[in-house]
Design a protein around this motif. Structure first.
Motif, PDB file in Angstrom:
ATOM      1  N   ASN A 339       8.361 -10.822  11.719  1.00  0.00           N
ATOM      2  CA  ASN A 339       7.716  -9.879  12.645  1.00  0.00           C
ATOM      3  C   ASN A 339       6.843  -8.877  11.903  1.00  0.00           C
ATOM      4  O   ASN A 339       5.775  -8.488  12.389  1.00  0.00           O
ATOM      5  N   TRP A 340       7.290  -8.445  10.731  1.00  0.00           N
ATOM      6  CA  TRP A 340       6.461  -7.567   9.895  1.00  0.00           C
ATOM      7  C   TRP A 340       5.132  -8.249   9.580  1.00  0.00           C
ATOM      8  O   TRP A 340       4.056  -7.630   9.687  1.00  0.00           O
ATOM      9  N   ALA A 341       5.192  -9.519   9.205  1.00  0.00           N
ATOM     10  CA  ALA A 341       3.980 -10.240   8.818  1.00  0.00           C
ATOM     11  C   ALA A 341       3.003 -10.349   9.983  1.00  0.00           C
ATOM     12  O   ALA A 341       1.785 -10.167   9.817  1.00  0.00           O
ATOM     13  N   LYS A 342       3.517 -10.634  11.184  1.00  0.00           N
ATOM     14  CA  LYS A 342       2.619 -10.728  12.348  1.00  0.00           C
ATOM     15  C   LYS A 342       1.933  -9.397  12.616  1.00  0.00           C
ATOM     16  O   LYS A 342       0.736  -9.356  12.925  1.00  0.00           O
ATOM     17  N   ARG A 343       2.682  -8.313  12.485  1.00  0.00           N
ATOM     18  CA  ARG A 343       2.095  -6.990  12.722  1.00  0.00           C
ATOM     19  C   ARG A 343       1.063  -6.637  11.647  1.00  0.00           C
ATOM     20  O   ARG A 343       0.044  -6.010  11.935  1.00  0.00           O
ATOM     21  N   ILE A 344       1.318  -7.032  10.421  1.00  0.00           N
ATOM     22  CA  ILE A 344       0.359  -6.767   9.342  1.00  0.00           C
ATOM     23  C   ILE A 344      -0.966  -7.475   9.614  1.00  0.00           C
ATOM     24  O   ILE A 344      -2.054  -6.898   9.437  1.00  0.00           O
ATOM     25  N   LEU A 345      -0.918  -8.712  10.074  1.00  0.00           N
ATOM     26  CA  LEU A 345      -2.168  -9.448  10.315  1.00  0.00           C
ATOM     27  C   LEU A 345      -2.935  -8.881  11.500  1.00  0.00           C
ATOM     28  O   LEU A 345      -4.176  -8.871  11.497  1.00  0.00           O
ATOM     29  N   LEU A 346      -2.238  -8.381  12.512  1.00  0.00           N
ATOM     30  CA  LEU A 346      -2.923  -7.721  13.616  1.00  0.00           C
ATOM     31  C   LEU A 346      -3.536  -6.400  13.154  1.00  0.00           C
ATOM     32  O   LEU A 346      -4.653  -6.050  13.555  1.00  0.00           O
ATOM     33  N   ARG A 347      -2.824  -5.680  12.327  1.00  0.00           N
ATOM     34  CA  ARG A 347      -3.375  -4.435  11.766  1.00  0.00           C
ATOM     35  C   ARG A 347      -4.587  -4.735  10.893  1.00  0.00           C
ATOM     36  O   ARG A 347      -5.570  -3.996  10.875  1.00  0.00           O
ATOM     37  N   ALA A 348      -4.528  -5.842  10.177  1.00  0.00           N
ATOM     38  CA  ALA A 348      -5.645  -6.235   9.314  1.00  0.00           C
ATOM     39  C   ALA A 348      -6.899  -6.523  10.124  1.00  0.00           C
ATOM     40  O   ALA A 348      -8.015  -6.172   9.723  1.00  0.00           O
ATOM     41  N   GLU A 349      -6.739  -7.164  11.287  1.00  0.00           N
ATOM     42  CA  GLU A 349      -7.897  -7.436  12.135  1.00  0.00           C
ATOM     43  C   GLU A 349      -8.544  -6.135  12.605  1.00  0.00           C
ATOM     44  O   GLU A 349      -9.759  -6.051  12.730  1.00  0.00           O
ATOM     45  N   ALA A 350      -7.723  -5.140  12.886  1.00  0.00           N
ATOM     46  CA  ALA A 350      -8.249  -3.869  13.377  1.00  0.00           C
ATOM     47  C   ALA A 350      -8.861  -3.033  12.262  1.00  0.00           C
ATOM     48  O   ALA A 350     -10.012  -2.586  12.369  1.00  0.00           O
ATOM     49  N   PHE A 351      -8.119  -2.818  11.191  1.00  0.00           N
ATOM     50  CA  PHE A 351      -8.526  -1.847  10.165  1.00  0.00           C
ATOM     51  C   PHE A 351      -9.116  -2.479   8.916  1.00  0.00           C
ATOM     52  O   PHE A 351      -9.671  -1.784   8.073  1.00  0.00           O
ATOM     53  N   GLY A 352      -8.980  -3.786   8.782  1.00  0.00           N
ATOM     54  CA  GLY A 352      -9.531  -4.456   7.619  1.00  0.00           C
ATOM     55  C   GLY A 352      -8.534  -4.582   6.479  1.00  0.00           C
ATOM     56  O   GLY A 352      -7.481  -3.945   6.466  1.00  0.00           O
ATOM     57  N   VAL A 353      -8.893  -5.430   5.505  1.00  0.00           N
ATOM     58  CA  VAL A 353      -8.067  -5.672   4.322  1.00  0.00           C
ATOM     59  C   VAL A 353      -8.838  -5.204   3.093  1.00  0.00           C
ATOM     60  O   VAL A 353     -10.004  -5.574   2.890  1.00  0.00           O
ATOM     61  N   LEU A 354      -8.212  -4.394   2.275  1.00  0.00           N
ATOM     62  CA  LEU A 354      -8.861  -3.863   1.073  1.00  0.00           C
ATOM     63  C   LEU A 354      -8.908  -4.918  -0.033  1.00  0.00           C
ATOM     64  O   LEU A 354      -8.061  -5.812  -0.098  1.00  0.00           O
ATOM     65  N   GLN A 355      -9.900  -4.787  -0.898  1.00  0.00           N
ATOM     66  CA  GLN A 355      -9.985  -5.661  -2.062  1.00  0.00           C
ATOM     67  C   GLN A 355      -8.761  -5.470  -2.956  1.00  0.00           C
ATOM     68  O   GLN A 355      -8.088  -4.444  -2.908  1.00  0.00           O
ATOM     69  N   PRO A 356      -8.453  -6.465  -3.803  1.00  0.00           N
ATOM     70  CA  PRO A 356      -7.247  -6.381  -4.632  1.00  0.00           C
ATOM     71  C   PRO A 356      -7.167  -5.119  -5.484  1.00  0.00           C
ATOM     72  O   PRO A 356      -6.080  -4.613  -5.738  1.00  0.00           O
ATOM     73  N   ASN A 357      -8.291  -4.620  -5.914  1.00  0.00           N
ATOM     74  CA  ASN A 357      -8.277  -3.445  -6.794  1.00  0.00           C
ATOM     75  C   ASN A 357      -8.540  -2.140  -6.058  1.00  0.00           C
ATOM     76  O   ASN A 357      -8.823  -1.109  -6.675  1.00  0.00           O
ATOM     77  N   VAL A 358      -8.477  -2.176  -4.725  1.00  0.00           N
ATOM     78  CA  VAL A 358      -8.776  -0.985  -3.922  1.00  0.00           C
ATOM     79  C   VAL A 358      -7.517  -0.535  -3.201  1.00  0.00           C
ATOM     80  O   VAL A 358      -6.776  -1.360  -2.646  1.00  0.00           O
TER      81      VAL A 358
END
Length: 370
Positions: A339-358
């Motif tokens: 469930n954590w993983a599903k919420r993370i991917l929905l949050r990622a769609e909204a707010f974006g995913v940072l680069q590995p070094n950011v």
């Protein structure tokens, strides 16, 4: 609308591994629930709201709540309703004439005082409700909740796309001997009207008022133990299992007019957002534009979180129970972390995913600490 739109359009790929996705009030609800972000409250008496939206004075502002309740004194309510009517009329005309695009219209809510006022506002605005994303419902309880949501349902059946954001802030939820019965009663109501519930909000300022306490600039709402206990129970009831509900963080009261990112107000806000996020809350009520960037930046998803979440969902077919993360620093368990993983991917769609070094602070340094 889109979080960090300028950075995405400017092609700053040094920031985002995956860019935030655009959204409007018509975005599917499962994703839109994550897109409320920093919700700025403005008194309904404020005359420049429409003009500031049309001119995009705050281009990063994606959610506005026009407030007819706590932001107004009792003697200001009539004037607030009159100005709200003018504000919505201006925005409706601008959308019709094309001087305002739906893509640039923030998620717009009206916070009413009670059920009777909601009926009044609905009748006053009529077809101009298409400008709104919905209504914020204060002092939401088992006594008024069904009446509130039946009105929202009626408007949706009449062809409007409108959501509700109930606020849990009444004494019934703070007082321990009444809390659980009332929370369970509220959950039963919300389940019935689930398709219209965008966020659930927590009115911790009201809770503090009932106790006669107030957090300081160097503390967080979680340091006030009776309020923390109340938040814990709300989260326990509404975030368990695969709950669809999104709970938003409560308002941070402090700000600095000339903030360089080192003020006590700014650092205190970051500490509280960190606690919000850790406890599963998404977004935050804000009362000052300087809070927009910190709140939204802190809800971006790190590359490590994103890779972990994707891997967990990919491996949740029963073939594996646990696997070392690709970053090599933790164990991912497929069932407990699903469930954590599903919420993370929905949050990622909204707010974006940072680069590995950011990290969050790297984004803030570009957005705020200029």
């Amino acid at each position: 609308m889109r979080f960090f739109d300028k950075e995405v359009l400017d092609g700053q790929n040094t920031l985002f591994y995956e860019a935030p996705r655009p959204f409007t009030k018509y975005t599917e609800i499962q994703r839109l629930r994550y897109c409320v972000g920093a919700a700025l409250y403005m008194p309904a008496t404020r005359e420049m709201i429409a003009q500031e939206i049309i001119t995009r004075k705050h281009p990063s502002l994606t959610t506005i709540v026009i407030d007819l309740e706590d932001a107004l004194g009792d003697l200001q309510v009539e004037g607030g309703i009159d100005q709200l009517n003018k504000t919505i009329d201006t925005l409706s005309t601008a959308l019709h004439e094309g001087t305002l695009l739906i893509e640039h219209l923030p998620l717009l809510f009206v916070r009413v005082r009670d059920v009777m006022q909601l009926q009044q506002i609905i009748q006053m605005l009529g077809e101009r409700q298409h400008v709104l994303t919905g209504y914020v419902l204060p002092k939401f309880s088992q006594d008024n909740g069904r009446a509130f949501l039946e009105l929202i349902e009626q408007q949706n059946k009449s062809g409007y796309k409108l959501y509700a954001m109930p606020i849990l802030e009444s004494p019934h939820f703070l007082l321990k001997e009444q809390r659980m019965d009332n929370l369970l009663a509220i959950r039963a109501i919300l389940v019935e009207f689930e398709q219209y519930i965008l966020n659930i909000r927590i009115g911790t300022t009201d809770f503090c008022g009932l106790l006669g306490v107030r957090r300081t600039i160097s503390s967080t709402i979680y340091d006030i133990h009776p309020v923390r206990s109340c938040i814990e129970d709300i989260l326990n009831i509404f975030l368990r299992d695969d709950s669809p509900y999104i709970i938003s963080g409560s308002v941070w009261e402090y700000f600095s007019q000339q903030d360089d990112g080192t003020s006590s107000a700014f650092l205190g806000l970051l500490r509280e957002i960190e606690m919000d996020r850790l406890n599963g809350l998404i977004g935050k009520t804000i009362i000052h534009p300087s809070h927009i960037e910190p709140v939204n930046a802190m809800y971006t998803v790190t590359h490590e979180e994103f890779i972990d979440a994707k891997r967990i969902l990919q491996l949740s077919d029963g073939q594996l129970g646990v696997q070392k993360s690709e970053y090599g620093n933790k164990m991912n368990e497929m069932k407990p972390h699903f469930n954590w993983a599903k919420r993370i991917l929905l949050r990622a769609e909204a707010f974006g995913v940072l680069q590995p070094n950011v990290q969050y602070m790297d984004l803030l340094q570009r957005k705020v600490l200029k």
